[in-house]
Design a protein around this motif. Structure first.
Motif, short mmCIF file in Angstrom:
data_model
loop_
_atom_site.label_atom_id
_atom_site.label_comp_id
_atom_site.label_asym_id
_atom_site.label_seq_id
_atom_site.Cartn_x
_atom_site.Cartn_y
_atom_site.Cartn_z
N SER A 167 5.29 -0.12 5.98
CA SER A 167 5.94 -0.28 7.27
C SER A 167 7.15 -1.21 7.17
CB SER A 167 4.95 -0.77 8.32
OG SER A 167 4.30 -1.93 7.89
N ALA A 221 9.81 1.06 6.31
CA ALA A 221 10.16 1.85 7.47
C ALA A 221 11.10 1.06 8.38
CB ALA A 221 8.91 2.22 8.24
N ARG A 235 7.78 6.24 13.20
CA ARG A 235 7.40 6.47 11.81
C ARG A 235 6.02 7.09 11.66
NH1 ARG A 235 10.97 6.69 7.90
NH2 ARG A 235 9.32 6.15 6.44
N GLN A 275 5.72 12.17 14.59
CA GLN A 275 6.82 12.97 14.06
C GLN A 275 6.57 14.46 14.24
OE1 GLN A 275 7.72 11.76 10.04
NE2 GLN A 275 8.38 9.72 10.68
#
Lengths: 356, 356
Positions: free
Chosen positions: B3, B6, B318, B323
């Motif tokens: 993360s 990300a 993310r 998504q």
């Protein structure tokens, strides 16, 4: 139910677009949505106004009705030409909209004029109301002028205007003007909901144009220099030449175009037809190259994403552990013990460990 | 770690303020932060510029260093008077900042001038650079002029400017000007980071003021009418009277004040000292009533919250299931099968069921 309440509270504060869970409305209410929609489609202006009021509503109980109304409007919407109009105070925006709009309705089109105005309630509305600002247009049977929603929050006002636009299209309007008063990021919001963005500017006393904010020029698809009458004509012609040279410094759009510069006088009704011709030409070229449909689709997706992000932040803010951590960290930030950056890292760590 | 990556990717796209997990920097880097800070405190302009570049960085590897630098700056920051300055193009903003700034440094103060300019890279920067725009000021040893960060994303630029402000204060600057070019919501961002907000306006050819955007006037604490020289004086006096009457229609602030209207000529260097006096008076009154400290604290908390919200949306985007759902719903919205509102409700239901 609890989170629905939460969202409804937040939306009432203008913070998030209400995205409550779908709760089927009572039969009676559904009938009234059917009725409203049928009357709206039949050209009933009162029904259109009530429909817009419904989609502007922040009340949780109105959300599913509004969604149903929009679901019904969607298949019959989208047929209009959507024109965004921006310009600083003093460039003669109302007068130009009145003149351009009168030209459009004079050609048998049906025109709706919407406004995105996130100004605070204390100064909301011009000193003259929208109808007095556009006297000729408001008297025309083919024109519909809707004042800005009183949403307060900027993103909220923009969403309400987008949805009002769909309803106007379902009601048969084939041209929509979306005017922005140029506060906050309203130009960007309006650019993101229209097919063509018209920038109004005024040739000033010196050799420079009045009222062009930096960053605005590259958002414009069509530019009009206003008040090109009397003594002002020569000055405006010089300014137009300078502006055209300046535009050459900006990159062309994907179709190789740069904004056209048009000289108009709303008072003398000069250049108005040509200006509308430029807008139509721009839109027609986009349609021929598939760019019109592509942009509409992209705008709708962005709109969906923005609604979700706003709802997400609203939900985050309702979590008890977020509330208590925010409270504690806020105190440290307020007293200057901790930088906002450091506190944000700690607060975000809650999301990271708990549910990301 | 994933993360963190990300967030770093998102921040590189200008979408979120980087809020990666704290990773202790290597010893050598920490030494260099210590060194940088000591030199910055000692008045080294090069060190200040490098420090600002570090906090503007979107690189994940710079985040903890930037946070440490800001942690060190915090206890020695906050001592300046922060003045936001806005005005449409053509009102003579650069000239006024040059004159007002020269007056301020002439009184032995140390002045830093920062700019919030979210204009896109294609038109970034004026044709003249910041230093040419403010020729007198840039030649003065007590003045520091920092060009706008090239963050691109609006919120990002505003955060970078806030952090640059803390560093300038740690470097001993006791007056900070934050200029906004008036694009997007930059006025609102700047208003939220300063102690006093100065609006510049120009008496126009007609009986109306040029360059005052609706909604801006009520954000102003002090107003200056610019270019009050030569023939323009009488016109400006009339405009000032009208403006003062208009301001009476707005609600007073919590201390019962309304924005003072000041007539200035940067070219003739007239009214500049009085204008600075009005700014000092405003700030002094706020300090006397505890409003100064209260506002600073509130601004810091808002800043923290905004950083978290941006990071939160970044993290949401993310998630794989988000998504894929976004992709599917985007297609339906793009093709016109579903309204953005309906799709947003469905997308948000993922968050609701999974982790809210």
């Amino acid at each position: 139910m609890e989170s629905a309440d939460a969202l409804s509270i937040l939306s009432a504060e203008g913070f998030v677009t209400p995205l409550g869970p779908t709760k089927p409305p009572a039969r009676r209410q559904r009938d009234s949505v059917d009725d409203l929609f049928i009357r709206l489609r039949g050209g009933d202006r009162g029904a259109l106004s009530r429909a817009i009021t419904l989609v502007e509503s922040a009340k949780e109980s109105d959300q599913e009705l509004a969604s149903e109304l929009l679901d019904r409007a969607l298949p019959v919407s989208g047929k209009s030409v959507r024109v965004g109009i921006t310009g600083s105070p003093g460039v003669g925006k109302s007068t130009l909209i009145d003149a351009l709009g009168s030209y459009v309705v004079g050609r048998k089109a049906h025109l709706a004029v919407l406004t995105v105005d996130p100004s605070s309630p204390s100064t909301r509305g011009s000193i003259l109301g929208d109808k007095s600002r556009m006297a000729t247009l408001s008297a025309h049977p083919n024109a519909y002028i809707r004042p800005s929603p009183s949403g307060g929050h900027l993103g909220g006002v923009a969403h309400q205007t987008r949805e009002a636009m769909l309803l106007c299209e379902a009601a048969g309007f084939d041209v929509i003007f979306v005017e922005t008063v140029g506060v906050g990021q309203s130009e960007i919001d309006v650019r993101d909901m229209v097919d063509c963005f018209l920038l109004l500017a005024l040739a000033g006393a010196g050799d420079e144009l009045q009222g062009i904010k930096r960053g605005i020029m590259e958002m414009a698809d069509v530019i009009a220099l206003t008040k090109v009458d009397g003594d002002n004509r020569t000055r405006a012609e010089v300014a137009a030449g300078q502006l055209e040279r300046a535009l050459m410094l900006l990159p062309a759009d994907p179709l190789g175009r740069r904004a056209s510069v048009n000289l108009v006088s709303a008072v003398e009704r000069k250049g108005i037809g040509d200006l509308w011709g430029q807008i139509e030409k721009y839109v027609d070229e986009d349609k021929a190259k598939g760019r019109f449909e592509w942009r509409r689709g992209t705008q709708a997706v962005t709109w969906m994403e923005d609604m979700v992000h706003r709802a997400l932040i609203g939900a985050w803010l309702r979590r008890p552990e977020v509330q208590s951590a925010t409270e504690a960290l806020s105190a440290e930030v307020r007293s200057g013990e901790k930088t906002p950056r450091r506190a944000a890292i700690e607060l975000f760590a809650i999301a990271r460990s708990a549910w990301l």
